[in-house]
Design a protein around this motif. Structure first.
Motif, PDB file in Angstrom:
ATOM      1  N   HIS A 273       6.306  14.319  -4.999  1.00  0.00           N
ATOM      2  CA  HIS A 273       8.115  13.783  -5.086  1.00  0.00           C
ATOM      3  C   HIS A 273       8.402  12.124  -5.047  1.00  0.00           C
ATOM      4  O   HIS A 273       9.198  11.452  -4.958  1.00  0.00           O
ATOM      5  CB  HIS A 273       8.399  14.297  -3.943  1.00  0.00           C
ATOM      6  N   THR A 274       6.983  12.135  -5.911  1.00  0.00           N
ATOM      7  CA  THR A 274       7.328  10.278  -6.296  1.00  0.00           C
ATOM      8  C   THR A 274       7.109   9.791  -8.165  1.00  0.00           C
ATOM      9  O   THR A 274       6.177  10.488  -8.163  1.00  0.00           O
ATOM     10  CB  THR A 274       6.185   9.278  -5.594  1.00  0.00           C
ATOM     11  N   HIS A 275       7.442   9.205  -7.598  1.00  0.00           N
ATOM     12  CA  HIS A 275       7.525   8.601  -9.086  1.00  0.00           C
ATOM     13  C   HIS A 275       5.817   7.468  -9.505  1.00  0.00           C
ATOM     14  O   HIS A 275       5.657   7.585 -10.562  1.00  0.00           O
ATOM     15  CB  HIS A 275       8.691   7.293 -10.171  1.00  0.00           C
ATOM     16  N   ALA A 276       5.738   7.072  -8.371  1.00  0.00           N
ATOM     17  CA  ALA A 276       4.808   6.045  -7.806  1.00  0.00           C
ATOM     18  C   ALA A 276       3.230   6.932  -8.256  1.00  0.00           C
ATOM     19  O   ALA A 276       2.694   6.861  -9.145  1.00  0.00           O
ATOM     20  CB  ALA A 276       4.339   5.581  -7.102  1.00  0.00           C
ATOM     21  N   GLU A 277       3.452   7.820  -7.602  1.00  0.00           N
ATOM     22  CA  GLU A 277       2.034   9.106  -7.975  1.00  0.00           C
ATOM     23  C   GLU A 277       2.243   9.349  -9.543  1.00  0.00           C
ATOM     24  O   GLU A 277       1.238  10.370 -10.388  1.00  0.00           O
ATOM     25  CB  GLU A 277       2.210  10.254  -6.905  1.00  0.00           C
ATOM     26  N   TRP A 278       3.206  10.246  -9.608  1.00  0.00           N
ATOM     27  CA  TRP A 278       3.415  10.723 -11.779  1.00  0.00           C
ATOM     28  C   TRP A 278       2.736   9.756 -11.721  1.00  0.00           C
ATOM     29  O   TRP A 278       2.653   9.611 -13.283  1.00  0.00           O
ATOM     30  CB  TRP A 278       4.563  10.688 -11.417  1.00  0.00           C
ATOM     31  N   LEU A 279       3.537   8.020 -12.042  1.00  0.00           N
ATOM     32  CA  LEU A 279       2.785   7.394 -12.668  1.00  0.00           C
ATOM     33  C   LEU A 279       2.022   7.139 -13.239  1.00  0.00           C
ATOM     34  O   LEU A 279       0.396   7.112 -14.053  1.00  0.00           O
ATOM     35  CB  LEU A 279       3.717   5.597 -12.663  1.00  0.00           C
TER      36      LEU A 279
ATOM     37  N   LEU B 252       3.666   5.070   0.990  1.00  0.00           N
ATOM     38  CA  LEU B 252       3.836   5.822   0.215  1.00  0.00           C
ATOM     39  C   LEU B 252       5.105   5.860  -0.770  1.00  0.00           C
ATOM     40  O   LEU B 252       6.050   5.100  -1.775  1.00  0.00           O
ATOM     41  CB  LEU B 252       3.823   7.744  -0.479  1.00  0.00           C
ATOM     42  N   ALA B 253       6.438   5.741   0.562  1.00  0.00           N
ATOM     43  CA  ALA B 253       7.796   5.554   0.426  1.00  0.00           C
ATOM     44  C   ALA B 253       8.519   4.366   0.024  1.00  0.00           C
ATOM     45  O   ALA B 253       8.737   3.881  -0.841  1.00  0.00           O
ATOM     46  CB  ALA B 253       8.740   6.159   1.398  1.00  0.00           C
ATOM     47  N   ALA B 254       7.609   3.253   0.599  1.00  0.00           N
ATOM     48  CA  ALA B 254       7.655   2.034   0.445  1.00  0.00           C
ATOM     49  C   ALA B 254       7.167   1.755  -0.516  1.00  0.00           C
ATOM     50  O   ALA B 254       7.486   0.668  -1.726  1.00  0.00           O
ATOM     51  CB  ALA B 254       6.948   1.103   2.012  1.00  0.00           C
ATOM     52  N   LEU B 255       6.167   2.476  -1.940  1.00  0.00           N
ATOM     53  CA  LEU B 255       5.974   2.152  -2.962  1.00  0.00           C
ATOM     54  C   LEU B 255       6.680   1.924  -4.105  1.00  0.00           C
ATOM     55  O   LEU B 255       7.198   2.173  -4.695  1.00  0.00           O
ATOM     56  CB  LEU B 255       4.779   2.849  -3.290  1.00  0.00           C
ATOM     57  N   GLU B 256       7.329   3.826  -3.785  1.00  0.00           N
ATOM     58  CA  GLU B 256       8.257   4.505  -4.615  1.00  0.00           C
ATOM     59  C   GLU B 256       9.567   3.409  -4.599  1.00  0.00           C
ATOM     60  O   GLU B 256      10.258   2.638  -5.712  1.00  0.00           O
ATOM     61  CB  GLU B 256       8.768   6.238  -3.974  1.00  0.00           C
ATOM     62  N   MET B 257       9.981   2.829  -3.591  1.00  0.00           N
ATOM     63  CA  MET B 257      10.849   1.956  -3.702  1.00  0.00           C
ATOM     64  C   MET B 257      11.010   0.387  -3.769  1.00  0.00           C
ATOM     65  O   MET B 257      12.012   0.051  -5.078  1.00  0.00           O
ATOM     66  CB  MET B 257      11.453   1.594  -1.863  1.00  0.00           C
ATOM     67  N   GLU B 258       9.288  -0.028  -3.589  1.00  0.00           N
ATOM     68  CA  GLU B 258       9.125  -1.074  -4.844  1.00  0.00           C
ATOM     69  C   GLU B 258       9.383  -1.059  -6.017  1.00  0.00           C
ATOM     70  O   GLU B 258       9.408  -1.847  -7.068  1.00  0.00           O
ATOM     71  CB  GLU B 258       7.938  -1.712  -4.253  1.00  0.00           C
ATOM     72  N   LEU B 259       8.755   0.328  -6.423  1.00  0.00           N
ATOM     73  CA  LEU B 259       8.710   0.579  -8.068  1.00  0.00           C
ATOM     74  C   LEU B 259      10.302   0.700  -8.556  1.00  0.00           C
ATOM     75  O   LEU B 259      10.247   0.390  -9.730  1.00  0.00           O
ATOM     76  CB  LEU B 259       8.126   2.048  -8.058  1.00  0.00           C
ATOM     77  N   TRP B 260      11.115   1.062  -7.611  1.00  0.00           N
ATOM     78  CA  TRP B 260      12.112   1.283  -7.986  1.00  0.00           C
ATOM     79  C   TRP B 260      12.456  -0.293  -8.138  1.00  0.00           C
ATOM     80  O   TRP B 260      13.895  -0.410  -9.670  1.00  0.00           O
ATOM     81  CB  TRP B 260      13.047   2.099  -7.188  1.00  0.00           C
ATOM     82  N   GLY B 261      12.272  -1.089  -7.357  1.00  0.00           N
ATOM     83  CA  GLY B 261      12.995  -2.502  -7.432  1.00  0.00           C
ATOM     84  C   GLY B 261      14.385  -2.220  -7.057  1.00  0.00           C
ATOM     85  O   GLY B 261      15.009  -1.731  -6.102  1.00  0.00           O
ATOM     86  N   SER B 262      15.195  -3.547  -7.705  1.00  0.00           N
ATOM     87  CA  SER B 262      16.872  -3.659  -7.046  1.00  0.00           C
ATOM     88  C   SER B 262      18.038  -3.505  -7.767  1.00  0.00           C
ATOM     89  O   SER B 262      18.574  -3.293  -7.296  1.00  0.00           O
ATOM     90  CB  SER B 262      16.773  -5.323  -7.344  1.00  0.00           C
ATOM     91  N   ARG B 263      17.531  -1.725  -8.307  1.00  0.00           N
ATOM     92  CA  ARG B 263      18.580  -0.905  -9.286  1.00  0.00           C
ATOM     93  C   ARG B 263      19.042  -0.425  -7.767  1.00  0.00           C
ATOM     94  O   ARG B 263      18.793  -0.322  -6.590  1.00  0.00           O
ATOM     95  CB  ARG B 263      17.685   0.005  -9.604  1.00  0.00           C
ATOM     96  N   PRO B 264      20.377  -0.006  -7.669  1.00  0.00           N
ATOM     97  CA  PRO B 264      21.135   0.054  -6.629  1.00  0.00           C
ATOM     98  C   PRO B 264      21.061   1.791  -6.181  1.00  0.00           C
ATOM     99  O   PRO B 264      20.554   2.623  -7.590  1.00  0.00           O
ATOM    100  CB  PRO B 264      23.061   0.130  -7.533  1.00  0.00           C
TER     101      PRO B 264
END
Length: 199
Positions: free
Chosen positions: A54-60, A166-178
């Motif tokens: 369920h995360t882009h971080a793990e996918w990467l 893991l959820a925090a890393l997903e948000m960090e990867l997402w960055g400042s996008r709305p």
């Protein structure tokens, strides 16, 4: 598909994810030891379980591992991934939960062991997840449940802090996008075939 993630942010997040994975491995090892669980020679191979991630971080992270492999090995895994997806679709169309071997399984061993994802690292041992809906309990795999029934094992592993990191890393990867990152709900095979997120 999401827009590309900046290379500098990818590097930072993947380094933090590697540390998180090491902490997951340590938590799993302690819980498995307490239960007397040993996966060696297990007839109930969890690599045929139907897991979705369920995360882009793990996918990467998965693709970082794939990119380091020889081209022939990557192509073999992609071919297996296509077979896996087809077999799962057939099972789901019959209303069955798929039981298909993971495309990264090489004669009982993970061909991308250092880059396996969270569920692959934590599956098997009794664990709990604490959230707004209360406490969700997971009894572990069949062999572990039998050990627990024999009176072995200790306190269930709390995977809540690991999942929060893991959820925090997903948000960090997402960055400042709305907003929040788009939902990911893919098998490992689908992630292999889709290529890295943001490509």
């Amino acid at each position: 598909m999401t827009a590309p993630f900046p290379a500098s942010r990818r590097r930072v997040v993947l380094a933090k994810l590697a540390k998180l994975y090491a902490d997951m491995d340590a938590a799993y090892t302690a819980a498995a030891a307490a239960a007397g669980l040993d996966c060696a020679g297990c007839a109930e191979n969890c690599c045929v379980s139907f897991f979705q991630h369920h995360t882009h971080a793990e996918w990467l992270y998965l693709h970082a591992g794939l990119d380091a492999l020889p081209a022939g090995q990557r192509e073999a895994y992609a071919a297996r991934a296509r077979e896996y997806v087809d077999a799962c679709r057939e099972a789901l169309s019959r209303g069955e939960t798929p039981r298909v071997m993971c495309p990264l399984n090489d004669d009982g061993l993970c061909g991308l062991y250092d880059h396996r994802l969270m569920i692959c690292r934590l599956h098997g041992v009794p664990n709990v997840l604490i959230g707004s809906m209360g406490v969700r309990e997971f009894p572990g795999c069949g062999p572990c449940q039998r050990l627990t029934a024999e009176g072995k094992g200790g306190k269930a592993m709390d995977r809540t802090p690991l999942l929060r990191r893991l959820a925090a890393l997903e948000m960090e990867l997402w960055g400042s996008r709305p907003g929040r990152p788009p939902k990911v709900d893919m098998t490992l095979a689908e992630m292999i075939l889709a290529g890295p997120p943001g490509k």
